[in-house]
Design an enzyme around this catalytic site. Structure first.
Site, PDB file in Angstrom:
ATOM      1  N   LEU A  88     -47.387 -58.029 -20.604  1.00  0.00           N
ATOM      2  CA  LEU A  88     -47.150 -58.290 -19.182  1.00  0.00           C
ATOM      3  C   LEU A  88     -48.042 -57.454 -18.268  1.00  0.00           C
ATOM      4  CD1 LEU A  88     -43.245 -58.450 -19.223  1.00  0.00           C
ATOM      5  CD2 LEU A  88     -44.837 -60.363 -19.152  1.00  0.00           C
ATOM      6  N   ARG A  89     -48.863 -56.604 -18.851  1.00  0.00           N
ATOM      7  CA  ARG A  89     -49.699 -55.743 -18.013  1.00  0.00           C
ATOM      8  C   ARG A  89     -50.649 -56.556 -17.138  1.00  0.00           C
ATOM      9  NH1 ARG A  89     -50.388 -50.404 -19.081  1.00  0.00           N
ATOM     10  NH2 ARG A  89     -50.096 -50.704 -21.318  1.00  0.00           N
ATOM     11  N   GLY A  90     -51.095 -57.723 -17.652  1.00  0.00           N
ATOM     12  CA  GLY A  90     -52.041 -58.539 -16.905  1.00  0.00           C
ATOM     13  C   GLY A  90     -51.491 -59.020 -15.584  1.00  0.00           C
TER      14      GLY A  90
END
Length: 334
Positions: A272-274
């Site tokens: 989910l970092r993107g």
């Protein structure tokens, strides 16, 4: 000549400059990775941006750039707690650097001459509240990469060795540059950079001539050149400061959150970092433009910066990650 080249006078390289400005607005973005040809202004841009930013207020003599007396680590011997202004620090982390030089270690001279067990701060202490610049980051030794990952995640540097137990804040914007032909970057460190940019040499005569002209003027008619471009830098500084103030009030709708998730899923990014970084970058863009609310235009502009380096490799796609992001953005966010 110690004065950095003016940020506004850098010819072209708009995506690189945009990414660095966004980290100045929101340092929590996680830094910038710049890959491409040598001699394309990567290190120049880092130093120019730091010089453009307002000075930071620090306690005089504090080795970690503490903002107030109560922030001074207890292992220091700072006596004078007067506040002074200091330029935003830019610290180079060279290849082949030792772990002791990065984190700090026992002060051998004081131990031998005075019999005292004292801590000698390293590069991470100097970089606190500033920029840590790594040239040829893809050639950095693995154990230094692991160390940087830990510190970047926690914002603290902890040293437990030689009878020392030391900790101090180490919050910095990480800027890495390199040439992909000389080696790949470890996925763990690649994902840690919030934004990425690919740069190349100018491909037209006019732009190359302008680069030569400006650099020559900078070296031969320095005062006049700086007077002209420092005014441009001052206007950009005012925009950055206004954007910092506006960032917390910038509205993000549920539709924008949905667009972030849909785009990341369409690109197949891991974790989910993107989308979290995409949202932060889009918010910083909206704040820079004083838009008041994030919209799809901001997402489209931020997507290549935040997502290009997070894609899984597709050996059948020769267009490159940036082109893939642009194509999926056009399909997903019409």
């Amino acid at each position: 000549m110690t004065t950095p080249f003016p940020f506004s006078a850098i010819v072209g390289q708009y995506e690189m400059k945009r990414a660095m400005v966004l980290t100045a607005i929101d340092p929590g973005l996680g830094g910038v990775l710049v890959f491409g040809d040598r001699g394309t202004g990567k290190s120049t841009a880092v130093r120019a941006l730091a010089a453009l930013l307002p000075p930071i207020t620090v306690v005089a003599g504090c080795p970690v750039n503490s903002a107030t007396a109560r922030d001074i680590p207890d292992w220091t011997d700072v006596k004078d707690t007067a506040l002074i202004e200091r330029p935003t620090p830019v610290v180079d982390l060279p290849l082949g650097v030792t772990e002791d030089r990065v984190t700090g270690a026992l002060d051998i001279e004081r131990a031998l001459t005075q019999g005292e067990k004292a801590f000698e701060p390293g590069l991470l202490a100097r970089a606190n509240r500033g920029y840590l610049y790594i040239d040829e980051v893809n050639l950095l030794e693995d154990h230094i990469v692991d160390l940087l990952l830990d510190v970047a995640q926690s914002g603290m540097n902890m040293v437990e060795r030689e009878g020392l137990s030391i900790r101090h804040p180490a919050r910095f914007v990480l800027v890495g540059s390199g040439n992909p032909e000389e080696g790949e970057l470890r996925p763990q460190l690649l994902d840690r950079f919030g934004l990425s940019v690919e740069v190349s040499s100018p491909d037209n005569v006019e732009e190359r001539v302008e680069v030569i002209r400006r650099r020559t003027e900078f070296e031969t008619d320095h005062e006049a050149f700086m007077a002209r471009w420092q005014a441009e830098d001052a206007r950009l500084r005012d925009r950055i400061l206004a954007a910092r103030d506006a960032l917390g009030q910038t509205i993000t709708s549920d539709d924008v959150l949905t667009d972030c998730a849909r785009l990341s899923m369409a690109l197949g990014t891991d974790g989910l970092r993107g989308e979290l970084t995409l949202l932060r970058a889009a918010r910083a863009l909206a704040a820079l433009e004083q838009a008041g609310e994030v919209n799809r235009v901001h997402l489209r502009q931020a997507a290549p910066l935040a997502l290009s380096h997070r894609l899984r490799r597709d050996p059948l796609d020769e267009a490159g990650s940036g082109a893939r992001v642009s194509r999926v953005v056009a399909e997903t966010l019409p």
